[in-house]
Scaffold this motif. Structure first.
Motif, PDB file in Angstrom:
ATOM      1  N   GLU A 301       0.843  -1.193   0.000  1.00  0.00           N
ATOM      2  CA  GLU A 301       0.000   0.000   0.000  1.00  0.00           C
ATOM      3  C   GLU A 301       0.883   1.250   0.000  1.00  0.00           C
ATOM      4  O   GLU A 301       1.717   1.431   0.886  1.00  0.00           O
ATOM      5  CB  GLU A 301      -0.916  -0.004   1.220  1.00  0.00           C
ATOM      6  CG  GLU A 301      -1.930  -1.135   1.210  1.00  0.00           C
ATOM      7  CD  GLU A 301      -2.864  -1.093   2.417  1.00  0.00           C
ATOM      8  OE1 GLU A 301      -2.915  -0.035   3.073  1.00  0.00           O
ATOM      9  OE2 GLU A 301      -3.519  -2.120   2.679  1.00  0.00           O
ATOM     10  N   ARG A 304      -2.963   6.146   0.785  1.00  0.00           N
ATOM     11  CA  ARG A 304      -4.353   5.685   0.814  1.00  0.00           C
ATOM     12  C   ARG A 304      -4.980   5.658  -0.578  1.00  0.00           C
ATOM     13  O   ARG A 304      -6.144   5.289  -0.730  1.00  0.00           O
ATOM     14  CB  ARG A 304      -5.179   6.603   1.727  1.00  0.00           C
ATOM     15  CG  ARG A 304      -4.723   6.572   3.175  1.00  0.00           C
ATOM     16  CD  ARG A 304      -5.729   7.235   4.078  1.00  0.00           C
ATOM     17  NE  ARG A 304      -7.001   6.529   4.111  1.00  0.00           N
ATOM     18  CZ  ARG A 304      -8.060   6.957   4.783  1.00  0.00           C
ATOM     19  NH1 ARG A 304      -7.998   8.097   5.461  1.00  0.00           N
ATOM     20  NH2 ARG A 304      -9.196   6.275   4.770  1.00  0.00           N
ATOM     21  N   LYS A 386     -10.252  -1.478   6.729  1.00  0.00           N
ATOM     22  CA  LYS A 386      -9.189  -1.866   5.802  1.00  0.00           C
ATOM     23  C   LYS A 386      -9.724  -2.840   4.769  1.00  0.00           C
ATOM     24  O   LYS A 386     -10.661  -3.587   5.028  1.00  0.00           O
ATOM     25  CB  LYS A 386      -8.020  -2.506   6.574  1.00  0.00           C
ATOM     26  CG  LYS A 386      -7.068  -1.501   7.170  1.00  0.00           C
ATOM     27  CD  LYS A 386      -5.774  -2.198   7.571  1.00  0.00           C
ATOM     28  CE  LYS A 386      -4.703  -1.174   7.944  1.00  0.00           C
ATOM     29  NZ  LYS A 386      -3.410  -1.834   8.241  1.00  0.00           N
ATOM     30  N   TRP A 387      -9.098  -2.829   3.597  1.00  0.00           N
ATOM     31  CA  TRP A 387      -9.466  -3.776   2.531  1.00  0.00           C
ATOM     32  C   TRP A 387      -9.206  -5.205   3.007  1.00  0.00           C
ATOM     33  O   TRP A 387      -8.139  -5.513   3.543  1.00  0.00           O
ATOM     34  CB  TRP A 387      -8.655  -3.449   1.272  1.00  0.00           C
ATOM     35  CG  TRP A 387      -8.952  -4.341   0.110  1.00  0.00           C
ATOM     36  CD1 TRP A 387     -10.165  -4.767  -0.316  1.00  0.00           C
ATOM     37  CD2 TRP A 387      -7.988  -4.926  -0.788  1.00  0.00           C
ATOM     38  NE1 TRP A 387     -10.040  -5.578  -1.428  1.00  0.00           N
ATOM     39  CE2 TRP A 387      -8.708  -5.688  -1.728  1.00  0.00           C
ATOM     40  CE3 TRP A 387      -6.601  -4.882  -0.886  1.00  0.00           C
ATOM     41  CZ2 TRP A 387      -8.088  -6.393  -2.757  1.00  0.00           C
ATOM     42  CZ3 TRP A 387      -5.977  -5.572  -1.906  1.00  0.00           C
ATOM     43  CH2 TRP A 387      -6.719  -6.321  -2.824  1.00  0.00           C
TER      44      TRP A 387
END
Length: 441
Positions: A301, A304, A386-387
């Protein structure tokens, strides 16, 4: 057992209706239509209980088959009957559709009279049924006494799956080992769960009433033979192309033609084969599975609004073999706005409707590796969750059995006709496919 059998179209109209028990009334037909076919929410369960009545149903295209009972029956047996009924109808008039059922309703009633007696399943072997129920659904009127005696012995005798007097100019036997390998792997490469579900499918075009013997590298058999000092030839055949000499089968089921007593005592699969195509056995194994592919994911990541994904796939089989129809599905977040993909081999495309990057490779040799890199742009979102990172799934087809199963021998004996095992042309094929093959990322 079964109190009644109904066949509906997609509108809920009854196409075929047969009631076997007095406790099943006309209201049962309407209950299934209202509560299942016309239900506001999709009914997922294949078993529905309405007013102390159980409805077991299967759906084929736009047709519903429902077995109804008020008794506490064996659900697996009812579904086995329904699937067998579908197979029989498909063998007689092809695709199961509303039009075909309307065109062949006389034939279907005739089949039901033979297959079900007072709600108890009887002979449902297609080969046996076709000898005395013709393709048009009209019983043969000009049968000789010899033909009638053959039908009687076939229906009431022990060999209901094969008729006598079959003759072929060339005797051939085709055997397919079809396996589905299922895997769940952690991001670090640890196997969390893995098993192989396999089927042995045969096509036999043999004259007379042959006796067949089929042997595989089952661990129990190999251990027994090892203790009894088997001949070198058997040992060579059992450990031929695969490094594994034997496999441990967890559980298996057989076609009714297999002599179970011989399998229990000698672990040998002995049978008189049906004519044409049939499934000889099903099995499952969980130990020492050859995993054809390893997926190595790396997800990073960047703030964002950006994700960097790199996935490497490695083939884990002999370089001389080729895997085909390879497809890797890499999930993306719901707030993905754009994706840039670079792959070394094959074609990759982002599918927004499926929230996934789909990477396709036509074929790949063993002991090779290939990789894909992707930059995923994300839209800003207020969601603080969160994903979840769904697992990366993979589809493929390989020309070997991931369980390590090998056919050690396939022998044919026919005492009445003048042909031996050497006169039979035999073909053996191994196909391994992906089931649910997933790697967490």
């Amino acid at each position: 057992m079964i109190g009644g059998l109904f066949i509906y179209n997609h509108k809920g109209e009854v196409l075929i209706s047969r009631v076997y028990r007095d406790d099943i009334g006309r209201n049962a037909v309407d209950a299934f239509r209202v509560n299942v076919i016309h239900a506001r929410q999709q009914v997922r369960s294949p078993v529905t209980n309405i007013a102390r009545t159980s409805f077991f149903h299967v759906k084929r295209s736009n047709v519903w088959l429902a077995a109804v009972t008020k008794q506490n029956v064996n659900a697996a047996m009812v579904f086995e009957f329904l699937y067998k009924m579908c197979d029989v109808m498909a063998a007689y008039f092809g695709k199961i559709s509303e039009e075909n059922i309307k065109n062949n309703f006389v034939l279907i009633y005739e089949l039901l009279d033979e297959i079900l007696d007072f709600g108890y399943p009887q002979n449902s072997e297609t080969g046996a049924l076709k000898t005395f129920i013709t393709q048009q659904g009209v019983k043969g009127q000009h049968q000789t006494k010899e033909e009638q005696s053959q039908i009687t012995s076939q229906v009431t005798g022990q060999i209901g799956w094969r008729r006598e007097g079959i003759k072929y100019r060339r005797n051939e036997l085709f055997l397919d080992v079809l396996e589905s390998v299922n895997l769940l792997m952690s991001p670090q490469g640890q196997v969390l769960s893995a098993h192989v579900s396999g089927r042995v499918v045969m096509k036999s075009y043999l004259s007379g009433m042959p006796e067949c013997k089929f042997g595989m590298n089952d661990k129990i058999v190999i251990d027994k033979q090892g203790k009894a000092a088997v001949s070198d030839e058997v040992v060579k055949s059992s450990s031929s192309s695969s490094g594994k000499q034997s496999i441990a089968i967890d559980d298996c089921t057989f076609h009714q033609c297999v002599r179970l007593s011989k399998f229990d005592s000698e672990r040998s699969i002995s049978f008189i084969p049906p004519d044409g195509e049939y499934e000889l056995m099903r099995y499952r194994t969980t130990k020492d599975i050859i995993l054809p592919f390893r997926v190595i994911p790396l997800v990073r990541e960047v703030g964002r609004t950006k994700l960097e994904v790199k996935v490497v796939i490695k083939s884990n089989f002999k370089p001389s073999l080729l895997a085909q129809k390879i497809e890797v599905r890499i999930p993306t977040p719901l707030n993905t706005s754009g994706v840039q993909v670079i792959c070394m081999k094959g074609k990759a495309k982002y599918k927004a409707s499926e929230n996934a990057i789909v990477w396709k490779i036509k074929r790949m040799a063993g002991m090779k590796e290939s990789q894909i890199s992707a930059e995923i742009e994300l839209l800003p979102t207020n969601d603080k969750k969160k994903w979840a990172r769904p697992p990366i799934s993979m589809n493929f087809e390989v020309p070997f059995a991931p369980s390590g199963l090998k056919v050690r021998y396939l022998k044919v004996f026919e005492s009445k006709l003048n042909y031996s095992d050497h006169d039979v042309i035999k073909w053996v094929r191994y196909i391994g496919r992906s089931g649910i093959y997933e790697t967490r990322c």
